[in-house]
Write a protein that holds these residues in place. Structure first.
Motif, PDB file in Angstrom:
ATOM      1  N   ALA A  51      42.323  28.879  22.114  1.00  0.00           N
ATOM      2  CA  ALA A  51      42.007  29.105  23.802  1.00  0.00           C
ATOM      3  C   ALA A  51      41.297  29.940  24.384  1.00  0.00           C
ATOM      4  O   ALA A  51      41.545  30.821  25.170  1.00  0.00           O
ATOM      5  CB  ALA A  51      42.695  28.718  24.303  1.00  0.00           C
ATOM      6  N   ARG A  54      36.699  29.984  26.058  1.00  0.00           N
ATOM      7  CA  ARG A  54      36.714  29.604  27.946  1.00  0.00           C
ATOM      8  C   ARG A  54      35.696  28.448  28.287  1.00  0.00           C
ATOM      9  O   ARG A  54      35.491  28.720  29.246  1.00  0.00           O
ATOM     10  CB  ARG A  54      36.911  30.271  29.061  1.00  0.00           C
ATOM     11  N   LEU A  57      35.894  24.964  29.428  1.00  0.00           N
ATOM     12  CA  LEU A  57      37.542  24.188  30.368  1.00  0.00           C
ATOM     13  C   LEU A  57      36.786  23.110  31.520  1.00  0.00           C
ATOM     14  O   LEU A  57      35.564  22.740  31.236  1.00  0.00           O
ATOM     15  CB  LEU A  57      36.929  25.840  31.376  1.00  0.00           C
ATOM     16  N   ARG A  65      44.096  25.809  37.672  1.00  0.00           N
ATOM     17  CA  ARG A  65      43.077  27.082  37.549  1.00  0.00           C
ATOM     18  C   ARG A  65      42.336  25.670  36.513  1.00  0.00           C
ATOM     19  O   ARG A  65      43.106  24.334  36.266  1.00  0.00           O
ATOM     20  CB  ARG A  65      43.634  27.605  36.507  1.00  0.00           C
ATOM     21  N   LEU A  66      41.270  25.763  35.957  1.00  0.00           N
ATOM     22  CA  LEU A  66      40.353  25.119  35.090  1.00  0.00           C
ATOM     23  C   LEU A  66      41.429  24.992  34.197  1.00  0.00           C
ATOM     24  O   LEU A  66      42.006  26.169  33.610  1.00  0.00           O
ATOM     25  CB  LEU A  66      39.091  26.084  35.030  1.00  0.00           C
ATOM     26  N   GLY A  93      28.073  30.198  32.933  1.00  0.00           N
ATOM     27  CA  GLY A  93      28.575  31.187  33.462  1.00  0.00           C
ATOM     28  C   GLY A  93      29.118  32.484  31.861  1.00  0.00           C
ATOM     29  O   GLY A  93      28.916  33.729  31.488  1.00  0.00           O
ATOM     30  N   MET A  94      30.088  31.183  31.473  1.00  0.00           N
ATOM     31  CA  MET A  94      30.065  31.777  30.313  1.00  0.00           C
ATOM     32  C   MET A  94      29.685  32.364  29.608  1.00  0.00           C
ATOM     33  O   MET A  94      29.201  33.238  28.301  1.00  0.00           O
ATOM     34  CB  MET A  94      31.734  30.154  29.423  1.00  0.00           C
ATOM     35  N   PHE A  97      28.000  35.713  29.678  1.00  0.00           N
ATOM     36  CA  PHE A  97      28.536  36.549  29.071  1.00  0.00           C
ATOM     37  C   PHE A  97      28.268  36.496  27.573  1.00  0.00           C
ATOM     38  O   PHE A  97      28.323  38.010  27.843  1.00  0.00           O
ATOM     39  CB  PHE A  97      30.205  36.095  29.281  1.00  0.00           C
TER      40      PHE A  97
ATOM     41  N   PRO B 350      35.186  35.757  29.496  1.00  0.00           N
ATOM     42  CA  PRO B 350      34.862  35.859  31.062  1.00  0.00           C
ATOM     43  C   PRO B 350      35.303  37.286  31.454  1.00  0.00           C
ATOM     44  O   PRO B 350      35.073  38.168  31.920  1.00  0.00           O
ATOM     45  CB  PRO B 350      35.780  34.907  31.561  1.00  0.00           C
ATOM     46  N   ASN B 384      32.849  34.313  38.549  1.00  0.00           N
ATOM     47  CA  ASN B 384      32.676  33.178  36.910  1.00  0.00           C
ATOM     48  C   ASN B 384      33.837  34.204  36.062  1.00  0.00           C
ATOM     49  O   ASN B 384      34.401  33.184  34.844  1.00  0.00           O
ATOM     50  CB  ASN B 384      31.849  33.970  36.325  1.00  0.00           C
ATOM     51  N   ILE B 385      34.683  34.773  36.211  1.00  0.00           N
ATOM     52  CA  ILE B 385      35.652  35.414  35.940  1.00  0.00           C
ATOM     53  C   ILE B 385      36.890  34.658  36.128  1.00  0.00           C
ATOM     54  O   ILE B 385      37.808  34.102  35.905  1.00  0.00           O
ATOM     55  CB  ILE B 385      35.450  37.026  36.267  1.00  0.00           C
ATOM     56  N   GLY B 387      40.080  32.919  37.895  1.00  0.00           N
ATOM     57  CA  GLY B 387      40.786  32.120  37.818  1.00  0.00           C
ATOM     58  C   GLY B 387      40.092  31.537  36.505  1.00  0.00           C
ATOM     59  O   GLY B 387      40.221  29.630  35.837  1.00  0.00           O
ATOM     60  N   LYS B 388      38.974  31.296  34.904  1.00  0.00           N
ATOM     61  CA  LYS B 388      38.725  30.992  34.368  1.00  0.00           C
ATOM     62  C   LYS B 388      38.885  32.093  32.491  1.00  0.00           C
ATOM     63  O   LYS B 388      39.018  31.686  31.122  1.00  0.00           O
ATOM     64  CB  LYS B 388      37.068  31.532  33.634  1.00  0.00           C
ATOM     65  N   SER B 389      39.869  32.912  32.941  1.00  0.00           N
ATOM     66  CA  SER B 389      40.288  33.852  31.889  1.00  0.00           C
ATOM     67  C   SER B 389      41.651  33.085  31.727  1.00  0.00           C
ATOM     68  O   SER B 389      42.243  32.111  31.752  1.00  0.00           O
ATOM     69  CB  SER B 389      39.778  35.420  31.928  1.00  0.00           C
ATOM     70  N   HIS B 390      42.408  33.758  30.726  1.00  0.00           N
ATOM     71  CA  HIS B 390      42.691  33.658  29.321  1.00  0.00           C
ATOM     72  C   HIS B 390      44.422  34.135  30.724  1.00  0.00           C
ATOM     73  O   HIS B 390      45.437  33.248  29.736  1.00  0.00           O
ATOM     74  CB  HIS B 390      42.846  33.885  27.943  1.00  0.00           C
TER      75      HIS B 390
END
Ligand SMILES: Cc1cc2nc3c(=O)[nH]c(=O)nc-3n(C[C@H](O)[C@H](O)[C@H](O)COP(=O)(O)O)c2cc1C
Ligand code: SF4
Ligand code: SF4
Ligand code: SF4
Ligand code: SF4
Ligand code: FES
Lengths: 545, 429
Positions: A51, A54, A57, A65-66, A93-94, A97, B350, B384-385, B387-390
């Motif tokens: 995980a 990301r 998601l 959250r997603l 977005g991912m 990055f 992210p 994009n960061i 709520g998407k991070s681990h």
């Protein structure tokens, strides 16, 4: 939403459409079965969940959250969104990055064309590049003669690290540093490992790469041939990538063989002999002390004539015909036909393992992959699976690492898998037979003394084997004669108790069993060689008369 | 309002308050004795539930409820882990508890262990707090010597060991699951949740992770009753809590306030007002991870979970960072961006890559390279960061930025214009 009464399946909705999926499945797998591919990097079948990338998601109803679909188990009634502007933006977005600090050197990257990062950017990425800051260049380094590391291309999926930990039980790769300075690397900068190259195979990007394939032909220009590794008896399926007459690489990605995606160092990197200039690739006939190329017709005629001459002069048995444990059954059968035609009884082959004795003594059937996977106890005697049959070693380690089976090893070699053994008995060379005698109920004092271990070792091992219910006995090539007979019948020698025992001879050559099956009834190799010994040493290279 | 009741800080300031003797003179180990001799474990948990105590580590999770998640029938050992990693910029209250009242933490750990059927407590202490660990170790030795720790505590058949363990200087190891990894000797990456620590924590066994202050509050609750504690605060935010105030006030320090206490009073009464008679500009009310608020908001907000939520921020770890009119919120935000980028553990895309990018943008703006599209870019990257991070560190990177941009746009605009000024200046020479 109805709960399926069989409870083998459940119903989820994907973007509002109800679909039936296997209960208990991972969401990402369930979606794949529906033909919905969720982009992913860190997720990999048979590796522990991660995980971290990301990429996968999705939006699940009622979750703030997603959620990563690679760690989510489907539940009846679950409502999932996978194709909404939110998810599309997130994927972009991912990828943005991941590309931010990426060197974007696809034109010279040997993964180009089969790179998952490339593919995902192509499918889901941004069109315009918004990153205008500085990159952190890292030069690529050789971390072994076989593997180089182009660290800046990494997306930190850690597949490599997990493969090395879990498939290989080697643990040679690690994450170094922290945060944006993180790289995949080795301890000491040099790869101290088995060089299976599986980490390279699973890497989705051009980060870990084969040195032998550096700046090689582009993947799409390779001819790929599915074949079987010709080293050990495990018989892994490999895909050889060649261009013209040159083999460039050997891979098992998306493998369909018994090895799934596993290869050992031999199957992975042991192909350079194919390209060697020293190989004999056409018939040669020695004339005036010099080997000269000849046509097949000339060569065959020459050999037939010479063999005929010898048989006429010294009798048919003066010609011996040897098959091999390294060629196919078809080739061995053809060799037997030649022997028959020559009327010689001297047909044999050089065995790497005394299968004749083993097969005569074996007290159960041979162990399959399923037997190994479901065994509660695995006992290796007189061998080292990591050397003899690396795929078998990989297969037996999986349940051992998960704690589902216990491994016992008794060998005069410091077998590498011993570090995972519940007990390792280091035998004196030749001590196998006496140890087995002890296991079969003989005096542990006597047994231990001649086997070179302590009586308590013998007793503990005996107890463990007697307690087993599903036992696999792996018999290594250090077992000869009485040891081999006892090892192959260990199930019937152990004390009382219901147990299912299967056997695996750790033969070393790729077709030992086939050679035994096709030629095993012939004359013993030692006899043939013994009889021919003086002939061979006495004969000089032949000159056609 | 009458002088607020002191719970966690009641022994602060008493000479030698860190010693067992002084602790015993001031109600020390009374609650432990009450719990192990006259209460059932379930009663202890109930008392904590009644107190409405919420975790003081940042997330504010109800403590009694967390304890209730630990499976009663698990055959595995259970662990109490105290989170003493306190690394959030602006937060230094746990350090005060351990320095001045180490035994209250030990007592809290032991009561938690008794309530949950655990026999082992680990106190994971921030690596830079070497001397604090020494104080804790001495206190633990004292407690062992007098039978408050170890075998058959106070003559009962309850036994429990307490250990300290130093971190190695990573902020992320304050995240409870990264902490557990670190404690196990692994790399400090947050784990996948679920499973939550209460079910599968340290060494795969049920584990309660609580903040120092949370645990140090428990003895008072057991001694005086959960209801008494709850009544000290508001209906939903029970009791009192510590806040550590730093920045532009006359008397920075650690203060205990009842929940619901007005921020204005904290700044003006406890902290003696803003330095040099300056005007207040901004407050970060709960440690660096929470959104910043304006002076106007600060003056009307109350220090409880609900009131702070209304102005879009959080009580977090109780670190109050005060900035007067001389502060530049772009610069203070840049500092935080640098911190979070530096402390990103690198696990997830992210936070690892987004954090680095974000810092580079701030860096460029700060040296005069700002572009008109930068604010939109920052907002978009933040989306994009967040709520998407681990783990929550990714969110903690974004919240200070987006809140600062929203509430102090003029500081960001000024920063963006720095380049223009630089360009004009040489021409004037
Ligand atoms: C990045 C990060 C850092 C954290 N650092 C700390 C810390 O230093 N101390 C702490 O008590 N909690 C910290 N937390 C919160 C813990 O994960 C956890 O919620 C807390 O220890 C639970 O205790 P409580 O319920 O008593 O508050 C941190 C969380 C995150 C995401
Ligand atoms: S080549 Fe094999 S053993 Fe070596 S690091 Fe890669 S996976 Fe591990
Ligand atoms: S080297 Fe390859 S497999 Fe390993 S983390 Fe990086 S991208 Fe993933
Ligand atoms: S395990 Fe055996 S068959 Fe498989 S790659 Fe290695 S040598 Fe070849
Ligand atoms: S959000 Fe940051 S700190 Fe948290 S797991 Fe991801 S990279 Fe690590
Ligand atoms: S594939 Fe799910 S987070 Fe990487």
């Amino acid at each position: 939403m109805s709960t399926d009464t069989t409870s083998q399946t459940c119903t989820i909705t994907v973007d509002g459409v109800p679909v039936v999926v296997p209960a208990g499945a991972l969401l990402i797998e369930a979606l794949k079965m529906q033909g919905i591919d969720i982009p992913n990097f860190c997720y990999y079948q048979n590796l522990p969940a991660q995980a971290s990338c990301r990429m996968c998601l999705v939006r699940i109803e009622k979750m703030p959250r997603l959620q990563p679909s690679c760690t989510t188990i489907v539940k009846d009634g679950m409502a999932v969104e996978v194709n909404t502007p939110e998810i599309t933006d997130m994927r972009r977005g991912m990828l943005e990055f991941m590309l931010a600090d990426h060197p974007l050197d696809c034109p010279v990257c040997d993964r180009g064309g089969e790179c998952e990062l490339q593919d995902n950017v192509f499918k889901f990425g941004h069109v315009d590049a918004r990153f205008t800051e500085d990159k952190h260049p890292i030069p690529d380094v050789d971390i072994s003669p076989f593997i180089y590391n182009d660290a800046q291309r990494c997306v930190f999926c850690y597949r490599c690290v997990r493969v090395c930990d879990v498939w290989m039980d080697v643990g040679a790769l690690a994450k170094l540093n922290r945060g944006s300075h993180e790289t995949i690397g080795t301890f000491d900068g040099w790869l101290d490992c088995e060089h299976c190259g599986n980490c390279v195979d699973v890497c989705p990007t051009g980060t870990l790469m084969h040195t032998s394939y550096k700046y090689g032909p582009r993947p799409w220009n390779l001819d790929e041939t599915e074949t079987t590794c010709s080293y050990c008896a495990d018989g892994c399926r490999v895909r050889l990538g060649s261009r013209g007459n040159v083999v460039h690489r050997s891979v098992a990605r998306q493998g369909t063989g018994i090895n799934e995606e596993y290869l050992c160092v031999k199957g992975r990197y042991g192909f350079d002999y194919i390209n060697s200039g020293e190989r004999v690739t056409q018939p040669l006939i020695r004339k005036h002390g010099e080997l000269r190329p000849a046509t097949w017709d000339d060569a065959l005629e020459h050999v037939a004539k010479r063999l005929g001459d010898i048989a006429k002069a010294k009798g048919a048995d003066a010609v011996a015909v040897l098959g091999s444990t390294r060629i196919t059954n078809e080739a061995n059968v053809a060799i037997a036909i030649v022997a028959d035609a020559l009327d010689t009884t001297q047909l044999s082959y050089k065995p790497d393992f005394d299968l004749a004795t083993f097969m005569k003594s074996v007290a159960g059937r041979l162990a399959t992959k399923a037997d190994i996977a479901s065994a509660d106890t695995i006992f290796v005697i007189g061998g080292d699976p990591k050397e003899d049959q690396p795929l078998t070693a990989h297969q037996l380690l999986q349940p051992v690492l998960k704690g589902r089976s216990a491994l016992y090893v008794a060998s005069s070699r410091l077998a590498r898998i011993r570090k995972r053994a519940s007990q390792f008995v280091h035998l004196r060379p030749g001590g196998e037979a006496v140890l087995l005698l002890g296991l079969a109920g003989g005096s542990s004092d006597v047994s231990a003394k001649s086997a070179g271990c302590a009586p308590s070792d013998v007793e503990a091992l005996r107890k463990a084997l007697e307690a087993s219910r599903r036992l696999v006995v792996m018999v290594g090539s250090e077992c000869h004669g009485a040891a081999l007979e006892a090892a192959a019948a260990l199930g019937s020698l152990l004390g009382d108790g219901e147990r299912h025992v299967t056997y695996r001879p750790l033969v070393e050559d790729n077709n030992s069993v086939g050679a035994y099956d096709t030629l095993g009834q012939g004359v013993a190799y030692s006899e043939v060689i013994g009889a021919l010994g003086d002939l061979i040493t006495a004969s000089t290279p032949s000159e056609p008369t | 309002m009458a002088d607020p009741v002191k719970v966690v800080s009641k022994r602060f300031g008493i000479p030698d308050s860190h010693t067992l003797d002084v602790y015993l003179q001031h109600d020390g180990y009374v609650a432990l004795e009450k719990a192990v001799k006259s209460m059932q474990p379930a009663e202890v948990i109930d008392e904590v539930k009644k107190s409405a105590l919420r975790g003081r580590g940042g997330a504010g999770f109800p403590t009694g409820m967390k304890w209730g998640f630990v499976p009663k029938d698990s055959p595995k050992p259970k662990y109490i882990v105290c989170n003493a990693d306190e690394s959030e910029p602006g937060t230094f209250k746990d350090r005060a508890v351990m320095e001045f009242d180490p035994h209250s933490l030990i007592e809290g750990c032991l009561i938690a262990a008794y309530a949950l059927g655990s026999h082992t407590c680990y106190i994971y202490i921030r690596g830079e707090y070497g001397w604090v660990q020494d104080i804790m170790d001495v206190a633990i030795r004292e407690a062992y010597a007098k039978g408050y720790c170890g075998k058959n505590i106070l003559g009962t058949d309850f036994s429990c060991d307490v250990y300290t363990h130093p971190g190695a200087g990573a902020y992320i190891c304050g995240e409870e699951t990264a902490l557990l990894n670190s404690l196990e000797g692994k790399r400090g990456h947050p784990r996948i949740k679920p499973p939550f620590p209460a079910v599968e924590g340290l060494y795969g066994c049920p584990t309660v992770v609580n903040n120092v202050e949370t645990l140090a509050t428990v003895p008072w609750i057991i001694q005086h009753g959960g209801d008494t504690f709850r009544q000290l605060g508001t209906e939903k935010s029970g009791g009192t809590r510590l806040v550590s105030v730093c920045g532009h006030v006359n008397k920075p320090g650690v203060y205990e306030i009842p929940l619901g206490y007005p921020m204005k009073d904290l700044l003006e009464k406890e902290c003696g007002g803003i330095r040099n008679g300056n005007k207040l500009k901004a407050v970060i009310p709960g440690g660096s991870s929470v959104p910043i608020i304006t002076a106007e908001e600060a003056y009307r907000v109350k220090l409880d979970f609900e009131s702070i939520g209304e102005v879009g921020s959080m009580l977090g770890s109780g670190g109050v960072i005060v900035m007067d009119e001389t502060a530049d919120v772009f610069e203070s935000t840049f500092r935080l961006v640098h911190f979070y980028k530096h402390e990103s553990c690198g696990w997830c895309t992210p936070c690892r890559d987004g954090g680095d990018w974000m810092e580079q943008i701030f860096d460029r703006i700060s040296i005069g390279g700002g572009r008109s599209e930068d604010l939109d870019l920052i907002t978009s990257l933040g989306r994009n960061i967040e709520g998407k991070s681990h783990c929550a560190l990714g969110d903690a990177l974004v919240w200070p930025i987006t809140s600062a941009m929203k509430k102090f746009p003029e500081d960001f605009q000024r920063a963006l214009d720095r380049g223009k000024k630089l360009l004009r200046e040489p021409a004037a020479v």
